[in-house]
Design a protein around this motif. Structure first.
Motif, PDB file in Angstrom:
ATOM      1  N   ARG A 184       3.147   3.675  -4.724  1.00  0.00           N
ATOM      2  CA  ARG A 184       2.713   3.496  -3.327  1.00  0.00           C
ATOM      3  C   ARG A 184       1.381   4.218  -3.124  1.00  0.00           C
ATOM      4  O   ARG A 184       0.446   3.652  -2.589  1.00  0.00           O
ATOM      5  N   ARG A 185       1.330   5.470  -3.496  1.00  0.00           N
ATOM      6  CA  ARG A 185       0.026   6.142  -3.573  1.00  0.00           C
ATOM      7  C   ARG A 185      -0.383   6.085  -5.039  1.00  0.00           C
ATOM      8  O   ARG A 185       0.369   6.484  -5.924  1.00  0.00           O
ATOM      9  N   ASN A 208       7.806   7.678  -4.370  1.00  0.00           N
ATOM     10  CA  ASN A 208       6.447   7.110  -4.418  1.00  0.00           C
ATOM     11  C   ASN A 208       6.405   5.781  -5.168  1.00  0.00           C
ATOM     12  O   ASN A 208       5.344   5.167  -5.255  1.00  0.00           O
ATOM     13  N   TYR A 212      -0.490  -1.136   3.956  1.00  0.00           N
ATOM     14  CA  TYR A 212      -0.405   0.291   4.279  1.00  0.00           C
ATOM     15  C   TYR A 212       0.555   0.495   5.450  1.00  0.00           C
ATOM     16  O   TYR A 212       1.342   1.431   5.470  1.00  0.00           O
ATOM     17  N   GLY A 217       3.976   0.409   4.345  1.00  0.00           N
ATOM     18  CA  GLY A 217       4.335   1.495   3.440  1.00  0.00           C
ATOM     19  C   GLY A 217       4.348   1.108   1.975  1.00  0.00           C
ATOM     20  O   GLY A 217       4.761   1.890   1.126  1.00  0.00           O
ATOM     21  N   VAL A 242      -0.044   3.742   0.178  1.00  0.00           N
ATOM     22  CA  VAL A 242      -0.249   4.983   0.930  1.00  0.00           C
ATOM     23  C   VAL A 242      -1.673   5.455   0.644  1.00  0.00           C
ATOM     24  O   VAL A 242      -2.103   5.499  -0.512  1.00  0.00           O
ATOM     25  N   GLU A 284      -2.860  10.773   2.373  1.00  0.00           N
ATOM     26  CA  GLU A 284      -1.621  10.688   3.141  1.00  0.00           C
ATOM     27  C   GLU A 284      -0.419  10.949   2.229  1.00  0.00           C
ATOM     28  O   GLU A 284      -0.459  10.590   1.056  1.00  0.00           O
ATOM     29  N   TRP A 325       3.331  10.210   0.879  1.00  0.00           N
ATOM     30  CA  TRP A 325       4.326   9.137   0.762  1.00  0.00           C
ATOM     31  C   TRP A 325       5.713   9.631   1.158  1.00  0.00           C
ATOM     32  O   TRP A 325       6.599   8.852   1.429  1.00  0.00           O
ATOM     33  N   LYS A 377       7.299   8.676   4.546  1.00  0.00           N
ATOM     34  CA  LYS A 377       6.589   7.526   5.095  1.00  0.00           C
ATOM     35  C   LYS A 377       7.448   6.284   4.881  1.00  0.00           C
ATOM     36  O   LYS A 377       7.780   5.925   3.748  1.00  0.00           O
TER      37      LYS A 377
END
Ligand SMILES: [Zn+2]
Length: 129
Positions: free
Chosen positions: A47-48, A60, A86, A89, A92, A96, A98, A101
């Motif tokens: 995600r990030r 994540n 984003y 979700g 990310v 920011e 995760w 989130k």
């Protein structure tokens, strides 16, 4: 001309958390894509991004359809960095967190933990207290 030398090997830093994380994520997904819930999970998405400090942790990561190298499946879809991904979700931003989130998980907003579970989230768009 060397045969089979068209692709350069991808150099990547070894992360000891990668294998245990993948194991938990694949168990959580039960082998199905964690966005569409229909197609088989084929690859693990961050995600990030790793290049932005996103770790190999289950909170994540998402198990997605598509191999993550091309345009196919949900993995191919979310690598197009559209604003709504984003918001959902799936992605990310680099600055920011995760953690806590919410992510749109098979149509339901949830918060993922690092043990392979999730809890429903009603706080979309808000920071967890
Ligand atoms: Zn999918």
């Amino acid at each position: 001309m060397k045969a089979g030398a068209s692709k350069k090997p991808v150099r990547r830093k070894y992360e000891p958390t990668e294998e245990p994380c993948k194991k938990i994520v694949k168990k959580r997904s039960e082998g199905k894509c964690e966005i569409c819930g229909i197609r088989p999970g084929q690859s693990v998405h961050h995600r990030r991004k790793q290049s932005q400090g996103g770790p190999w942790t289950p909170s994540n990561c998402l198990h997605l359809c598509g191999d993550g190298r091309g345009p196919d499946g949900c993995h191919g879809m979310v690598t197009n960095t559209r604003t709504q991904y984003y918001q959902y979700g799936f992605l990310v931003y680099s600055g920011e967190s995760w953690i806590n989130k919410p992510v749109l998980y098979r149509g339901e907003l949830v918060v993922l933990d690092d043990e392979g579970a999730w809890t429903p989230s009603l706080d979309f768009g808000q920071e967890a207290a």
